[in-house]
Design a protein around this motif. Structure first.
Motif, PDB file in Angstrom:
ATOM      1  N   GLU A   1       0.832  -1.198   0.000  1.00 20.06           N
ATOM      2  CA  GLU A   1       0.000   0.000   0.000  1.00 20.06           C
ATOM      3  C   GLU A   1       0.869   1.251   0.000  1.00 20.06           C
ATOM      4  O   GLU A   1       1.860   1.326   0.738  1.00 20.06           O
ATOM      5  N   PRO A   2       0.523   2.249  -0.813  1.00 20.05           N
ATOM      6  CA  PRO A   2       1.236   3.522  -0.728  1.00 20.05           C
ATOM      7  C   PRO A   2       1.009   4.185   0.624  1.00 20.05           C
ATOM      8  O   PRO A   2       0.125   3.773   1.395  1.00 20.05           O
ATOM      9  N   SER A   3       1.793   5.200   0.914  1.00 23.14           N
ATOM     10  CA  SER A   3       1.745   5.846   2.227  1.00 23.14           C
ATOM     11  C   SER A   3       0.371   6.393   2.581  1.00 23.14           C
ATOM     12  O   SER A   3       0.009   6.457   3.761  1.00 23.14           O
ATOM     13  N   ALA A   4      -0.393   6.784   1.567  1.00 23.84           N
ATOM     14  CA  ALA A   4      -1.730   7.349   1.778  1.00 23.84           C
ATOM     15  C   ALA A   4      -2.462   7.309   0.444  1.00 23.84           C
ATOM     16  O   ALA A   4      -1.834   7.125  -0.609  1.00 23.84           O
ATOM     17  N   PRO A   5      -3.789   7.485   0.450  1.00 25.58           N
ATOM     18  CA  PRO A   5      -4.482   7.651  -0.828  1.00 25.58           C
ATOM     19  C   PRO A   5      -3.916   8.855  -1.585  1.00 25.58           C
ATOM     20  O   PRO A   5      -3.569   9.880  -0.980  1.00 25.58           O
ATOM     21  N   LEU A   6      -3.788   8.726  -2.886  1.00 29.22           N
ATOM     22  CA  LEU A   6      -3.323   9.843  -3.695  1.00 29.22           C
ATOM     23  C   LEU A   6      -4.413  10.905  -3.761  1.00 29.22           C
ATOM     24  O   LEU A   6      -5.604  10.593  -3.724  1.00 29.22           O
ATOM     25  N   LYS A   7      -3.997  12.158  -3.851  1.00 23.72           N
ATOM     26  CA  LYS A   7      -4.938  13.253  -4.072  1.00 23.72           C
ATOM     27  C   LYS A   7      -4.703  13.816  -5.464  1.00 23.72           C
ATOM     28  O   LYS A   7      -3.628  14.345  -5.760  1.00 23.72           O
ATOM     29  N   GLU A   8      -5.718  13.675  -6.310  1.00 23.50           N
ATOM     30  CA  GLU A   8      -5.650  14.178  -7.672  1.00 23.50           C
ATOM     31  C   GLU A   8      -6.446  15.476  -7.763  1.00 23.50           C
ATOM     32  O   GLU A   8      -7.537  15.589  -7.212  1.00 23.50           O
ATOM     33  N   GLY A   9      -5.890  16.448  -8.449  1.00 26.80           N
ATOM     34  CA  GLY A   9      -6.585  17.708  -8.644  1.00 26.80           C
ATOM     35  C   GLY A   9      -5.865  18.521  -9.698  1.00 26.80           C
ATOM     36  O   GLY A   9      -5.149  17.976 -10.541  1.00 26.80           O
ATOM     37  N   ARG A  10      -6.033  19.812  -9.635  1.00 31.29           N
ATOM     38  CA  ARG A  10      -5.356  20.666 -10.600  1.00 31.29           C
ATOM     39  C   ARG A  10      -5.000  21.985  -9.933  1.00 31.29           C
ATOM     40  O   ARG A  10      -5.634  22.428  -8.962  1.00 31.29           O
ATOM     41  N   ILE A  11      -3.959  22.585 -10.459  1.00 31.02           N
ATOM     42  CA  ILE A  11      -3.640  23.980 -10.164  1.00 31.02           C
ATOM     43  C   ILE A  11      -3.583  24.667 -11.522  1.00 31.02           C
ATOM     44  O   ILE A  11      -2.734  24.342 -12.353  1.00 31.02           O
ATOM     45  N   GLY A  12      -4.522  25.567 -11.774  1.00 33.10           N
ATOM     46  CA  GLY A  12      -4.669  26.103 -13.115  1.00 33.10           C
ATOM     47  C   GLY A  12      -5.115  24.983 -14.043  1.00 33.10           C
ATOM     48  O   GLY A  12      -6.031  24.215 -13.731  1.00 33.10           O
ATOM     49  N   ALA A  13      -4.414  24.845 -15.159  1.00 34.08           N
ATOM     50  CA  ALA A  13      -4.749  23.795 -16.114  1.00 34.08           C
ATOM     51  C   ALA A  13      -3.913  22.535 -15.919  1.00 34.08           C
ATOM     52  O   ALA A  13      -4.100  21.553 -16.643  1.00 34.08           O
ATOM     53  N   THR A  14      -3.008  22.545 -14.960  1.00 28.69           N
ATOM     54  CA  THR A  14      -2.080  21.426 -14.786  1.00 28.69           C
ATOM     55  C   THR A  14      -2.657  20.367 -13.861  1.00 28.69           C
ATOM     56  O   THR A  14      -3.059  20.663 -12.730  1.00 28.69           O
ATOM     57  N   ARG A  15      -2.712  19.141 -14.348  1.00 33.43           N
ATOM     58  CA  ARG A  15      -3.152  18.015 -13.521  1.00 33.43           C
ATOM     59  C   ARG A  15      -2.033  17.650 -12.555  1.00 33.43           C
ATOM     60  O   ARG A  15      -0.873  17.500 -12.948  1.00 33.43           O
ATOM     61  N   ILE A  16      -2.401  17.491 -11.290  1.00 35.32           N
ATOM     62  CA  ILE A  16      -1.426  17.224 -10.234  1.00 35.32           C
ATOM     63  C   ILE A  16      -1.899  16.041  -9.403  1.00 35.32           C
ATOM     64  O   ILE A  16      -3.091  15.906  -9.105  1.00 35.32           O
ATOM     65  N   VAL A  17      -0.946  15.199  -9.028  1.00 39.63           N
ATOM     66  CA  VAL A  17      -1.207  14.098  -8.110  1.00 39.63           C
ATOM     67  C   VAL A  17      -0.275  14.264  -6.921  1.00 39.63           C
ATOM     68  O   VAL A  17       0.944  14.344  -7.079  1.00 39.63           O
TER      69      VAL A  17
ATOM     70  N   LEU B   1       1.054  13.080  -2.982  1.00 40.53           N
ATOM     71  CA  LEU B   1       1.183  11.984  -2.031  1.00 40.53           C
ATOM     72  C   LEU B   1       2.031  12.433  -0.845  1.00 40.53           C
ATOM     73  O   LEU B   1       3.176  12.853  -1.023  1.00 40.53           O
ATOM     74  N   PRO B   2       1.490  12.364   0.385  1.00 40.67           N
ATOM     75  CA  PRO B   2       2.318  12.650   1.570  1.00 40.67           C
ATOM     76  C   PRO B   2       3.178  11.426   1.888  1.00 40.67           C
ATOM     77  O   PRO B   2       2.665  10.359   2.197  1.00 40.67           O
ATOM     78  N   ARG B   3       4.469  11.586   1.805  1.00 40.30           N
ATOM     79  CA  ARG B   3       5.405  10.468   1.899  1.00 40.30           C
ATOM     80  C   ARG B   3       5.293   9.705   3.209  1.00 40.30           C
ATOM     81  O   ARG B   3       5.417   8.474   3.254  1.00 40.30           O
ATOM     82  N   HIS B   4       5.083  10.425   4.299  1.00 35.47           N
ATOM     83  CA  HIS B   4       5.045   9.797   5.616  1.00 35.47           C
ATOM     84  C   HIS B   4       3.633   9.380   6.043  1.00 35.47           C
ATOM     85  O   HIS B   4       3.446   8.934   7.181  1.00 35.47           O
ATOM     86  N   GLY B   5       2.663   9.544   5.141  1.00 28.01           N
ATOM     87  CA  GLY B   5       1.297   9.196   5.469  1.00 28.01           C
ATOM     88  C   GLY B   5       0.592  10.299   6.230  1.00 28.01           C
ATOM     89  O   GLY B   5       1.214  11.234   6.746  1.00 28.01           O
ATOM     90  N   ILE B   6      -0.739  10.210   6.292  1.00 29.60           N
ATOM     91  CA  ILE B   6      -1.511  11.172   7.073  1.00 29.60           C
ATOM     92  C   ILE B   6      -1.180  10.968   8.544  1.00 29.60           C
ATOM     93  O   ILE B   6      -1.224   9.850   9.061  1.00 29.60           O
ATOM     94  N   GLY B   7      -0.833  12.059   9.228  1.00 28.61           N
ATOM     95  CA  GLY B   7      -0.455  11.948  10.632  1.00 28.61           C
ATOM     96  C   GLY B   7       0.987  11.524  10.840  1.00 28.61           C
ATOM     97  O   GLY B   7       1.382  11.186  11.955  1.00 28.61           O
ATOM     98  N   HIS B   8       1.793  11.545   9.780  1.00 32.77           N
ATOM     99  CA  HIS B   8       3.222  11.182   9.851  1.00 32.77           C
ATOM    100  C   HIS B   8       3.391   9.834  10.561  1.00 32.77           C
ATOM    101  O   HIS B   8       4.043   9.704  11.591  1.00 32.77           O
ATOM    102  N   ARG B   9       2.815   8.788   9.957  1.00 33.21           N
ATOM    103  CA  ARG B   9       2.812   7.453  10.573  1.00 33.21           C
ATOM    104  C   ARG B   9       4.018   6.608  10.199  1.00 33.21           C
ATOM    105  O   ARG B   9       4.294   5.610  10.875  1.00 33.21           O
ATOM    106  N   PHE B  10       4.707   6.961   9.119  1.00 36.70           N
ATOM    107  CA  PHE B  10       5.795   6.112   8.633  1.00 36.70           C
ATOM    108  C   PHE B  10       7.142   6.801   8.790  1.00 36.70           C
ATOM    109  O   PHE B  10       7.334   7.929   8.322  1.00 36.70           O
ATOM    110  N   SER B  11       8.075   6.111   9.431  1.00 37.64           N
ATOM    111  CA  SER B  11       9.446   6.610   9.503  1.00 37.64           C
ATOM    112  C   SER B  11      10.099   6.435   8.137  1.00 37.64           C
ATOM    113  O   SER B  11       9.603   5.679   7.285  1.00 37.64           O
TER     114      SER B  11
END
Length: 289
Positions: free
Chosen positions: A34-50, A52-62
Motif C-alpha cells: 500500500e502507498p503511504s496514503a491515498p493519492l490526491k488528484e486535482g489541478r492547479i490552473g490547467a495542470t493536472r497534479i497528483v 502523495l504525503p510520503r510519511h502518510g496522514i499523521g506522519h505514521r511512517f518513519s
C-alpha cells in the motif's frame, strides 16, 4: 507525446497541498504493497497534479518504513510523468542556511534497510543513473523559485542516511568533508525507483537546520526545526503553484533519458523471465515489456 501530469511528494510537515482544486482521492492498489496514503488528484490552473504525503496522514511512517516501491508504482499508475520531491533536510554548508531551497543534482545513498529496485531475480535490469535528476524539471523549478523570490541554489549533493536518528558529529563532519551539500532520510531509493519507472524526478531539499558539524552548537533536535519547517512548507506551496502555472501540457523529452530509462536496461531474455515478477512489473515497465 504523452500528456504531462505533475506529481508532488510531500515530506515532513507537508501532508496536504495548498491551492489544489477539484480534489478527489485515489485509492490505488499496487503489487508491492500500500502507498503511504491515498493519492490526491486535482489541478492547479490547467495542470493536472497528483499529490502523495510520503510519511502518510499523521506522519505514521518513519523513513525506513515507507514503502517506496508502492508509492512510485501508485504514482505511475495515476499517470504521473514528472515528480517533484519536497524534502526537509539538514545543511553541511554555511551558505545554505535554514530556509534555503537546494535543487540537488546528485545523491549519495547510505541507506541499507530498503528495497531499492522493482527488478531482481527473474528479470534483471540496470538503468543509467549517473545523472539522477531531470534537467528540464530542475530548470522549471529554478525559474519558479526565482519568480517567487525564494532563496535557492541549483546544484548540490544530497546524502540519504538511513535514520531515523540524526547524524553523529563524526558522520556529519565526514560528509561535509566529502563536499556534500545537504542530508536527509527519504530521497533514496525514491529517486532510483522513479528512474526505473521512467518518471522524470527532481528534489527540492528544504533546509531546516545546520547538521551536527558545527561544534559551537547543540546537536539537531526536532524542536529546533519545527518553526523553520512551517515557513518552508508555506514557501513550498508558492513554489508548486508557480511551477504548475507554467507547466507544459505535453511531456517533454528528458535530456538524460529518464523518460526512456528502460530502453536497453533489461538483460533477462523473455524465455527466462519469471511470470510472477512480470505481472508485478505491468505498470512500471509495460512500455518495453
Amino acid at each position: 507525446m504523452a500528456k504531462a501530469t505533475l506529481g508532488i511528494i510531500g515530506g515532513s510537515g507537508l501532508y496536504d497541498l495548498p491551492g489544489l482544486q477539484d480534489v478527489r482521492e485515489l485509492d490505488v492498489a499496487t503489487p508491492w504493497g500500500e502507498p503511504s496514503a491515498p493519492l490526491k488528484e486535482g489541478r492547479i490552473g490547467a495542470t493536472r497534479i497528483v499529490f502523495l504525503p510520503r510519511h502518510g496522514i499523521g506522519h505514521r511512517f518513519s523513513p525506513s518504513d515507507i514503502d517506496y516501491r508502492a508509492n512510485i508504482d501508485a504514482l505511475k499508475r495515476a499517470g504521473v510523468t514528472d515528480l517533484v520531491s519536497l524534502s526537509a533536510c539538514g545543511s553541511y554548508r554555511e551558505d545554505l542556511p535554514p530556509g534555503m531551497f537546494v535543487l540537488v543534482d546528485q545523491f549519495i545513498d547510505r541507506t541499507f534497510r530498503r528495497e531499492s529496485s522493482f527488478f531482481g531475480a527473474g528479470c534483471v535490469a540496470h538503468v543509467a543513473f549517473s545523472d539522477p535528476v531531470a534537467p528540464n524539471l530542475v530548470a522549471r523549478l529554478a525559474k519558479a523559485a526565482a519568480e517567487e523570490n525564494l532563496a535557492h541554489i541549483v546544484g548540490g549533493t544530497y546524502v540519504c542516511m538511513e535514520g531515523p536518528q540524526f547524524s553523529t558529529r563524526a558522520e556529519s563532519s565526514a560528509y561535509k568533508a566529502m563536499g556534500a551539500s545537504v542530508v536527509g532520510m527519504t530521497n533514496m531509493p525514491e529517486a532510483k525507483l522513479a528512474r526505473e519507472a521512467e518518471i522524470s524526478y527532481a528534489t527540492v531539499a528544504m533546509v531546516t537546520d545546520y547538521d551536527a558539524w558545527r561544534p559551537q552548537e547543540a546537536g539537531v533536535e526536532v524542536s529546533s526545526i519545527l518553526e523553520v519547517m512551517r515557513a518552508n512548507v508555506a514557501a513550498a506551496g508558492r513554489l508548486v503553484a508557480r511551477l504548475a502555472a507554467e507547466f507544459p501540457e505535453e511531456r517533454e523529452a528528458c535530456p538524460v533519458g529518464s523518460d526512456r530509462a528502460l530502453d536497453y536496461a533489461i538483460l533477462t531474455p523473455p524465455d527466462f523471465r519469471d511470470p510472477a515478477l512480470m505481472a508485478k512489473l505491468e505498470a512500471i515497465a509495460s512500455r518495453v515489456l
